[in-house]
Write a protein that holds these residues in place. Structure first.
Motif, PDB file in Angstrom:
ATOM      1  N   ARG A 211      38.847  35.376  34.175  1.00 26.46           N
ATOM      2  CA  ARG A 211      38.538  36.405  35.346  1.00 26.46           C
ATOM      3  C   ARG A 211      39.018  35.823  36.384  1.00 26.46           C
ATOM      4  O   ARG A 211      39.437  36.894  37.607  1.00 26.46           O
ATOM      5  CB  ARG A 211      37.064  36.968  35.225  1.00 26.46           C
ATOM      6  N   SER A 236      41.006  33.411  28.643  1.00 26.99           N
ATOM      7  CA  SER A 236      39.666  33.770  28.484  1.00 26.99           C
ATOM      8  C   SER A 236      39.941  35.307  27.867  1.00 26.99           C
ATOM      9  O   SER A 236      40.738  35.899  28.158  1.00 26.99           O
ATOM     10  CB  SER A 236      38.636  33.678  29.379  1.00 26.99           C
ATOM     11  N   SER A 269      34.335  30.696  33.490  1.00 26.20           N
ATOM     12  CA  SER A 269      33.025  30.264  33.578  1.00 26.20           C
ATOM     13  C   SER A 269      32.501  29.237  32.625  1.00 26.20           C
ATOM     14  O   SER A 269      31.657  28.528  32.766  1.00 26.20           O
ATOM     15  CB  SER A 269      32.134  31.287  33.595  1.00 26.20           C
ATOM     16  N   GLN A 273      31.508  31.049  23.745  1.00 21.69           N
ATOM     17  CA  GLN A 273      32.459  31.558  22.882  1.00 21.69           C
ATOM     18  C   GLN A 273      33.743  31.053  23.287  1.00 21.69           C
ATOM     19  O   GLN A 273      34.806  30.858  22.373  1.00 21.69           O
ATOM     20  CB  GLN A 273      32.584  32.756  22.548  1.00 21.69           C
TER      21      GLN A 273
HETATM   22  C1  FAD Z   1      31.235  37.412  19.537  1.00 21.54           C
HETATM   23  C2  FAD Z   1      31.865  37.027  20.880  1.00 21.54           C
HETATM   24  C3  FAD Z   1      32.950  36.135  20.754  1.00 21.54           C
HETATM   25  C4  FAD Z   1      33.855  35.897  22.056  1.00 21.54           C
HETATM   26  N1  FAD Z   1      34.801  35.316  21.593  1.00 21.54           N
HETATM   27  C5  FAD Z   1      35.402  34.743  22.704  1.00 21.54           C
HETATM   28  C6  FAD Z   1      36.721  34.056  22.867  1.00 21.54           C
HETATM   29  O1  FAD Z   1      37.393  33.658  21.944  1.00 21.54           O
HETATM   30  N2  FAD Z   1      37.191  33.596  24.045  1.00 21.54           N
HETATM   31  C7  FAD Z   1      36.796  33.572  25.286  1.00 21.54           C
HETATM   32  O2  FAD Z   1      37.376  33.346  26.404  1.00 21.54           O
HETATM   33  N3  FAD Z   1      35.480  34.547  25.357  1.00 21.54           N
HETATM   34  C8  FAD Z   1      35.011  35.259  24.096  1.00 21.54           C
HETATM   35  N4  FAD Z   1      33.856  35.780  24.297  1.00 21.54           N
HETATM   36  C9  FAD Z   1      33.568  36.278  25.567  1.00 21.54           C
HETATM   37  C10 FAD Z   1      32.671  35.422  26.517  1.00 21.54           C
HETATM   38  O3  FAD Z   1      31.283  35.489  26.045  1.00 21.54           O
HETATM   39  C11 FAD Z   1      32.852  35.541  27.905  1.00 21.54           C
HETATM   40  O4  FAD Z   1      32.721  36.796  28.374  1.00 21.54           O
HETATM   41  C12 FAD Z   1      34.269  35.127  28.503  1.00 21.54           C
HETATM   42  O5  FAD Z   1      34.886  33.789  27.983  1.00 21.54           O
HETATM   43  C13 FAD Z   1      34.362  34.969  30.044  1.00 21.54           C
HETATM   44  O6  FAD Z   1      35.509  35.039  30.394  1.00 21.54           O
HETATM   45  P1  FAD Z   1      35.906  34.312  31.950  1.00 21.54           P
HETATM   46  O7  FAD Z   1      35.226  32.805  31.973  1.00 21.54           O
HETATM   47  O8  FAD Z   1      37.203  34.487  32.166  1.00 21.54           O
HETATM   48  O9  FAD Z   1      35.087  35.266  32.831  1.00 21.54           O
HETATM   49  P2  FAD Z   1      33.707  35.163  33.800  1.00 21.54           P
HETATM   50  O10 FAD Z   1      32.461  34.469  32.954  1.00 21.54           O
HETATM   51  O11 FAD Z   1      33.450  36.436  34.570  1.00 21.54           O
HETATM   52  O12 FAD Z   1      33.955  33.862  34.823  1.00 21.54           O
HETATM   53  C14 FAD Z   1      34.756  33.844  35.879  1.00 21.54           C
HETATM   54  C15 FAD Z   1      34.481  32.584  36.550  1.00 21.54           C
HETATM   55  O13 FAD Z   1      35.819  32.588  37.376  1.00 21.54           O
HETATM   56  C16 FAD Z   1      35.235  31.827  38.718  1.00 21.54           C
HETATM   57  N5  FAD Z   1      36.059  32.420  39.653  1.00 21.54           N
HETATM   58  C17 FAD Z   1      36.318  33.506  40.181  1.00 21.54           C
HETATM   59  N6  FAD Z   1      36.961  33.545  41.337  1.00 21.54           N
HETATM   60  C18 FAD Z   1      37.757  32.384  41.236  1.00 21.54           C
HETATM   61  C19 FAD Z   1      38.614  31.676  42.100  1.00 21.54           C
HETATM   62  N7  FAD Z   1      39.400  32.567  42.963  1.00 21.54           N
HETATM   63  N8  FAD Z   1      38.842  30.468  41.958  1.00 21.54           N
HETATM   64  C20 FAD Z   1      38.427  29.834  41.267  1.00 21.54           C
HETATM   65  N9  FAD Z   1      37.193  30.229  40.107  1.00 21.54           N
HETATM   66  C21 FAD Z   1      36.953  31.418  40.440  1.00 21.54           C
HETATM   67  C22 FAD Z   1      33.890  32.278  38.658  1.00 21.54           C
HETATM   68  O14 FAD Z   1      33.118  31.437  39.538  1.00 21.54           O
HETATM   69  C23 FAD Z   1      33.397  32.217  37.375  1.00 21.54           C
HETATM   70  O15 FAD Z   1      33.090  30.841  36.799  1.00 21.54           O
HETATM   71  C24 FAD Z   1      33.123  36.306  23.208  1.00 21.54           C
HETATM   72  C25 FAD Z   1      32.176  37.102  23.156  1.00 21.54           C
HETATM   73  C26 FAD Z   1      31.210  37.397  22.037  1.00 21.54           C
HETATM   74  C27 FAD Z   1      30.231  38.186  22.344  1.00 21.54           C
END
Ligand code: FAD
Ligand code: AMP
Lengths: 324, 263
Positions: A211, A236, A269, A273
């Protein structure tokens, strides 16, 4: 006997099947039992010949040209038939698409339960297994009943290892009894993989984006870095759900499992998963603005900061060194 | 065309999981709930099929009363009907689950509702048993394709593709059929506000499934959960290589050290 469903390609058993065979051999030797295998397809005999190294003494080659193309229900029916004539104590397979599928069919046809993605088996009465839930982020100890125990072995949980002393493989053909209904589902065509593309599952370097990347356009920064490292981009679920990137790039429980030398996770983050998809990486480097993000407890290295300045700086530094 | 989609309520875990004191469940006190992404896509696929072909879509779950939330979430994106097979909240094993689903489908048939497609997730998010769809298909005498990541339905035939070794395997089956789909088959829509409001008002059809198995007479059920445990984690300490763009040389040194940077 323990029967292992062995998948193979080009006359050689797949790595995940060798993992399952290694697991099965240890189980068999603990039980003082013998190790058998079942193989399908035109190259089954060639693949079976190599199984002595893994302790297989008996290979059953399912002999029916209608099964040369993959047909899940018919393969399952054949396995169920073989179980009927050989009465094994345990039937197992690798936790691959086909392994789960063929065992689930055979178990269901025999009105027997099946435990998927086991990492430990404690044979006896009761017969207990430890299996993966949530893609491996949680374990379950469970009791498995049935006259024949059906289980699949989680991929990557066992290292393939040859037997100390190779065995002689006795080969037997098995002709299954199939109905029309068993043959309804069959692979009718195959589409070959794109050539020359670094596949996410096999890449030595994966640059991950979450994200924090903020939008579809900004992925060009990650593409550039991945390109310089001859790697692939992984993402992600937030990224695929937002439509910034195709699902084929998703890493995690419902995406691809990766095992690169280094995973550079940018703006991710570290949700559980996601971690189950990348924890096989030799090294994880996190780039994140948040020093407290969960990924920090999984990463060996981290850079604290905005990925939009860190990632281009990395590419620039690589170019600078390559030019000098 | 009538389409049924089966979903399972699961906790939405985040960065860290804790277990209940008896170690039989995830501690959900601070968690929301959801369904597997595979099932979200199955639901979206059902809505699209009905939009394209006409007919009706139904969502079914076996779970506690609270699973109504997941049924309403499905109706909010356009599913027409919802069926809750209400349990006391205990997890059902995959054999018992499939029997209950088969019973429900037979009850529907007895009431004059037949389905052309039964859609499942490839595996449930929590238990990952990889078998409910296959068991249901066998019991109903229907063909089943797992791992579906692309689907076309035309003239009573479903053409489904799934990923295999970097390429694709193509399957073709006549309807009625069972398909277990994977995330990536489509991009599920978000519910609209009117959609949510409509779903809130809709009725949920309830029944209590009978766990009529186990033991000498019926088929064996299971696997039977004894307890859960967290895998041993090797949580090393993270080495901070620096802050912001200034960290670049240290990072590139690392890349050279581990041998991924050819010069
Ligand atoms: C049953 C199930 C299966 C799932 N399967 C998967 C899967 O296969 N793969 C998967 O990825 N997820 C899966 N998920 C979703 C998972 O739970 C998370 O919601 C998802 O991985 C979060 O993605 P993220 O880390 O990109 O986003 P976020 O959790 O929102 O994290 C964003 C991160 O970016 C950082 N950030 C923001 N801006 C900047 C910047 N400019 N520079 C540097 N860092 C920054 C923040 O500090 C934060 O740590 C699943 C969920 C469920 C319930
Ligand atoms: N309790 C349940 N209620 C409804 N559908 C379920 C339930 N459990 C499993 N399923 C369906 O079966 C699929 C495969 O589940 P499993 O075999 O348990 O991995 C899931 O993705 C769901 O579509």
């Amino acid at each position: 006997m323990i029967i292992t469903f062995v998948e193979h390609d080009g006359g050689r058993a797949d790595r995940s099947s060798l993992e399952a065979l290694t697991f099965a051999r240890r189980l068999a030797s603990g039980l003082g039992d013998s190790l058998g295998a079942v193989l399908f397809g035109p190259e089954a005999a060639a693949a079976a010949a190599g199984l002595g190294a893994y302790g297989v003494t008996e290979a059953h080659l399912v002999d029916d040209s209608r099964l040369d193309a993959y047909a899940p229900a018919a393969w399952g029916r054949s396995l169920a038939g073989l179980v009927g004539t050989t009465s094994p104590a345990i039937v197992l397979a690798a936790g691959t698409d086909r392994g789960q599928e063929v065992l689930a069919y055979a178990a269901a046809m025999l009105d027997t339960p099946m435990a998927a993605n086991c990492i430990e088996v404690r044979p006896g009465e009761p017969f207990e297994v430890t299996r993966q839930r949530w893609g491996g982020s949680l374990l379950e100890e469970a009791r498995l009943d049935g006259a024949v125990r059906f289980l699949t072995i989680a991929e990557h949980a066992t290292q393939p290892e040859e037997a100390v002393a190779p065995s002689t493989v006795r080969v037997a053909a098995f002709s299954p009894t199939l109905s029309e209904a068993d043959l309804r589902v069959r692979v009718v065509a195959r589409v070959a993989p794109e050539v020359g593309k670094v596949s996410l599952a096999d890449a030595r370097v994966v640059v991950g984006g979450g994200r924090g990347v903020g939008g579809a356009e900004a992925f060009s920064e990650l593409e550039e870095l991945a390109g310089l490292l001859h790697g692939a981009v992984g993402v992600s679920r937030v990224v695929t759900s937002a439509g910034w990137r195709p699902h084929s790039q998703q890493v995690g429980q419902t995406g691809t499992r990766i095992a690169p030398d280094i995973y550079i996770a940018c703006g991710i983050s570290g949700a559980i998963q996601h971690i189950v998809g990348c924890k096989a990486a030799k090294t994880i480097l996190a780039i994140n603005t948040d020093r407290e993000a969960p990924i920090m407890s999984r990463a060996a290295y981290a850079v604290i900061g905005d990925l939009h300045s860190v990632v281009p700086a990395l590419s620039a530094e690589i170019r600078r060194r390559q030019a000098s | 065309m009538n389409v049924l989609v089966c979903v399972k309520r699961v906790p939405e875990t985040g960065g860290r999981v804790t277990l209940s004191s008896d170690a039989r469940e995830i501690d959900t006190r601070y968690l929301g709930f959801t369904v597997s992404p595979h099932e979200e896509c199955a639901t979206e696929e059902a809505v699209r099929l009905i939009e394209a072909n006409g007919g009706s879509s139904t969502v079914l779950t076996l779970g506690p009363e609270a699973a109504s939330d997941q049924l309403r979430a499905a109706m909010a994106i356009g599913i027409d009907r919802a069926i809750l097979l209400e349990t006391d909240g205990q997890d059902w094993d995959p054999v018992s689950t499939s029997v209950a689903i088969v019973d429900a489908i037979r009850a529907e048939a007895a009431a004059g509702v037949s389905y052309d497609l039964l859609l499942f997730g490839n595996e449930a998010a929590d238990s990952g048993d990889f078998q409910v769809a296959i068991r249901v298909a066998l019991a109903l005498g229907l063909p089943c394709i797992n791992g579906v990541k692309s689907l076309a339905v035309k003239d009573g035939v479903a053409t489904a593709r799934r990923e295999a070794g970097g390429g694709w395997e193509v399957f073709e089956v006549p309807l009625p059929a069972v398909l277990a789909v994977r995330e990536g088959i489509n991009l599920p829509r978000y519910p609209s506000v009117p959609g949510r409001l409509r779903a809130k008002k809709k009725e949920i059809e309830r029944s209590v499934p009978v766990a009529r198995l186990v033991g000498a007479m019926g088929p064996a059920a299971g696997p039977e959960k004894i307890r859960l445990r967290l895998p041993a984690e090797t949580e090393g300490r993270v080495e901070i290589l620096g802050t912001g763009a200034e960290a670049a040389p240290a990072v590139v040194d690392l890349l050279e050290r581990i041998g991924v940077l050819a010069r």
